[in-house]
Design a protein around this motif. Sequence first.
Motif, PDB file in Angstrom:
ATOM      1  N   PHE A  12       0.649  -1.327   0.074  1.00 25.38           N
ATOM      2  CA  PHE A  12       0.148  -0.115  -0.184  1.00 25.38           C
ATOM      3  C   PHE A  12       0.992   1.298   0.201  1.00 25.38           C
ATOM      4  CE2 PHE A  12      -2.729  -3.214   2.093  1.00 25.38           C
ATOM      5  CZ  PHE A  12      -3.532  -3.374   1.237  1.00 25.38           C
ATOM      6  N   SER A  13       2.193   1.036  -0.491  1.00 25.49           N
ATOM      7  CA  SER A  13       3.011   2.160  -0.521  1.00 25.49           C
ATOM      8  C   SER A  13       3.264   2.570  -1.670  1.00 25.49           C
ATOM      9  CB  SER A  13       4.308   1.954   0.126  1.00 25.49           C
ATOM     10  OG  SER A  13       5.054   0.855  -0.442  1.00 25.49           O
ATOM     11  N   ALA A  14       2.774   1.887  -2.890  1.00 28.67           N
ATOM     12  CA  ALA A  14       3.167   2.392  -4.353  1.00 28.67           C
ATOM     13  C   ALA A  14       2.352   3.882  -4.447  1.00 28.67           C
ATOM     14  CB  ALA A  14       2.489   1.096  -5.246  1.00 28.67           C
ATOM     15  N   CYS A  15       2.909   4.437  -5.650  1.00 29.31           N
ATOM     16  CA  CYS A  15       2.272   5.507  -6.235  1.00 29.31           C
ATOM     17  C   CYS A  15       0.643   5.196  -6.936  1.00 29.31           C
ATOM     18  CB  CYS A  15       3.308   6.243  -7.165  1.00 29.31           C
ATOM     19  SG  CYS A  15       3.286   5.514  -8.774  1.00 29.31           S
ATOM     20  N   TRP A  16      -0.086   6.002  -6.833  1.00 26.06           N
ATOM     21  CA  TRP A  16      -1.158   5.702  -7.596  1.00 26.06           C
ATOM     22  C   TRP A  16      -1.186   5.410  -9.158  1.00 26.06           C
ATOM     23  CZ3 TRP A  16      -5.199   5.185  -4.978  1.00 26.06           C
ATOM     24  CH2 TRP A  16      -5.329   5.608  -3.476  1.00 26.06           C
ATOM     25  N   THR A  17      -0.199   5.896  -9.847  1.00 26.28           N
ATOM     26  CA  THR A  17      -0.044   5.333 -11.196  1.00 26.28           C
ATOM     27  C   THR A  17       0.562   3.907 -11.255  1.00 26.28           C
ATOM     28  OG1 THR A  17       1.025   7.660 -11.844  1.00 26.28           O
ATOM     29  CG2 THR A  17       1.193   5.941 -13.420  1.00 26.28           C
ATOM     30  N   CYS A  18       1.447   3.439 -10.577  1.00 27.44           N
ATOM     31  CA  CYS A  18       1.593   2.118 -10.484  1.00 27.44           C
ATOM     32  C   CYS A  18       0.590   1.127 -10.060  1.00 27.44           C
ATOM     33  CB  CYS A  18       3.099   1.598  -9.628  1.00 27.44           C
ATOM     34  SG  CYS A  18       4.526   2.567 -10.422  1.00 27.44           S
ATOM     35  N   ARG A  19      -0.198   1.645  -8.949  1.00 27.76           N
ATOM     36  CA  ARG A  19      -1.104   1.016  -8.714  1.00 27.76           C
ATOM     37  C   ARG A  19      -2.304   0.843  -9.697  1.00 27.76           C
ATOM     38  NH1 ARG A  19      -2.478  -0.137  -3.345  1.00 27.76           N
ATOM     39  NH2 ARG A  19      -4.844   0.576  -3.754  1.00 27.76           N
ATOM     40  N   CYS A  42       3.726  10.544 -12.566  1.00 20.48           N
ATOM     41  CA  CYS A  42       3.573   9.980 -11.364  1.00 20.48           C
ATOM     42  C   CYS A  42       2.707  10.615 -10.550  1.00 20.48           C
ATOM     43  CB  CYS A  42       5.014   9.831 -10.763  1.00 20.48           C
ATOM     44  SG  CYS A  42       4.853   9.099  -9.206  1.00 20.48           S
ATOM     45  N   GLU A  43       1.427  10.140 -10.136  1.00 18.05           N
ATOM     46  CA  GLU A  43       0.523  10.702  -9.151  1.00 18.05           C
ATOM     47  C   GLU A  43       0.676  10.785  -7.968  1.00 18.05           C
ATOM     48  OE1 GLU A  43      -3.383   9.096 -10.439  1.00 18.05           O
ATOM     49  OE2 GLU A  43      -2.805   8.538 -12.309  1.00 18.05           O
ATOM     50  N   GLY A  44       1.928  10.156  -7.500  1.00 21.63           N
ATOM     51  CA  GLY A  44       2.337  10.563  -5.939  1.00 21.63           C
ATOM     52  C   GLY A  44       1.590   9.497  -5.101  1.00 21.63           C
ATOM     53  N   TYR A  45       1.754   9.891  -3.996  1.00 23.33           N
ATOM     54  CA  TYR A  45       1.315   8.978  -2.652  1.00 23.33           C
ATOM     55  C   TYR A  45       0.419   9.695  -1.629  1.00 23.33           C
ATOM     56  CZ  TYR A  45       6.076   7.337  -4.341  1.00 23.33           C
ATOM     57  OH  TYR A  45       6.987   6.867  -5.313  1.00 23.33           O
ATOM     58  N   SER A  46      -0.383  10.475  -2.252  1.00 24.79           N
ATOM     59  CA  SER A  46      -1.201  11.341  -1.332  1.00 24.79           C
ATOM     60  C   SER A  46      -2.155  10.434  -0.831  1.00 24.79           C
ATOM     61  CB  SER A  46      -1.586  12.601  -2.013  1.00 24.79           C
ATOM     62  OG  SER A  46      -2.274  12.374  -2.930  1.00 24.79           O
TER      63      SER A  46
END
Length: 574
Positions: A12-19, A42-46
């Motif tokens: 659950f630590s991946a960025c939103w794009t990779c998810r 990359c959409e980041g981890y917010s």
Amino acid sequence: MPRPRKQVTRSFSACWTCRRRRVKCSGAGLPCKQCKKCRLECEGYSIQLVWVDQKTGTYPPFSRRSMDFEQTWRGWPSFSDDHLQRLIEEMDSVDLPIADHSLPLSPFTVFHSTKQADPSILDRPTAKKPDLNLQDFASSTDSSQSESPPTPYIEAFCSLLRPLTPTIYDCLSSSRDEATIFHHYVTWIAPIMIPVDSTNNPWKSVYPSTALQDSSPASRALYHAIIAQSAFNLANLYKENRQIHHQKQSVALEHYGASLRELSQTLSCTKEAEYNACAATLYTLMISEGQARDSVAWRSHFHGAGSFVTQFVRQKPWAQSTHSWVISQSIALSFEISQTGNAKPHNRSPITEILFEGVALRRNFGYTIGASCDVLRIISSTRLFMERIAHGDVPENLWIIVQSYIAELLPENDAQCAIDLDIPERENIVKLLPRTEQFRFLDCLHLRLFRTAALIYIYQAILKVPPRGVSKYVRSVLLDAMTFIHIRGGAISMWPVFIAATEATDEADQQIVEHWLAVSSQLGIPNRLVAGTVIRQIWHDRAQEALAKGVEPDQVVLDWKAVQQRLGVDLLLL
């Protein structure tokens, strides 16, 4: 033989794009290594919060986020075992100092206590109060027309509902539209229902939690009343957009009717356990009629509240529970303030006899309208003397009593507030103070504003002094009101400013009143607009009478209640 499924370790630590791409993410850097390699944004981890379906408990995929322990508690102090134990014990204590803004928030205040906390104990500033700025508001509410509330709505909702019991997260209607309207109630209406919006605001805690505590007809009636009040307010805010205005008004009327239907099922055989929900419903319906709908029918709800309260004379629930006290004092305060604008003299009512004497025993009585118990008693007594005089019954000791009231209300005799309210450039200085100090200043400022208006009311109602005799008090109220608005944003009680405005004859004072009306008109409360109509008519009538008599307007005594009656208006001065 089937091939064994490849075991995948979920993270659950991946960025939103990779998810979304279902690929392994480095979990560090912005952009992450995978996105950088593929030249993707990359959409980041917010953290992105989403609405959870009430019935199924499901939520859209690729939405849940979690943080590890270090991230969650970063910046929080470490507590020893003894300190933790003391904090836990404090959660069940009812002897904490009243209205102490300096007390720090405990890390355990997020948990629901089995005891109902005294609202004055919770009187600490919220992390951030939404500014009463229509530009910001419009940009946020525009998105409420979409299929589901956006992320900022949810994050703000969770933050503002901290004082509520956990049932609020489980009991909200599955309708996203209703959830959005309920959110509007907590984030917009609740802050403008009380002068100083700190965490003791019952419209953020007591009323919503009472509406959502169970599925009884009484609680459902309150829930529908809250939705109706909120939808009426939204309809008024979107008056320029006919489609949204009519849609919200239709929703409001639907829930208003539903509230009355649910209420009718329980009023005839209300149990003591349902007192809170029924009383709060009657109050909310009255507010909806008097403020949101600009109706004269709101007094009928007062009569209903009076009849309802008399059923509980022996039980006196307002003395047994903090929630009951908060709701009961709202009814008592509303009655006392609203009767000052009643053109038809009425004798002391059951509401005053039963409620006022009972709920006024607590020293923080009146905090929801920014007044003190002593000042409210004087206002109530002044009104009763005025009604007796109207019937030809003039007490022999009236002048002595009035003199004592005036002496008590004079600014130099105000010993309740230790803060200097008249410091040079007070607005700029106060804005630089810590939030807790700002809250104390605003509390004291609003108390003084109410005291001075009560002084004007005595001169106006009993002594019939012309505006010239109270001009300095009128200016004092209006300047304090402007300071309060500039620092806070406009959530100021209507009664004191209205009383001062009816005696304003100086052009500079009238300009201040117009500024107050302009700010009030942006709150989505039509009766503020009607108040402006009444005030301007008073000014006009006084000027005309002064011209006819050949005197200055500030020498003309005018009964503003008669003007209001002639206009066919019945203002709810809350």
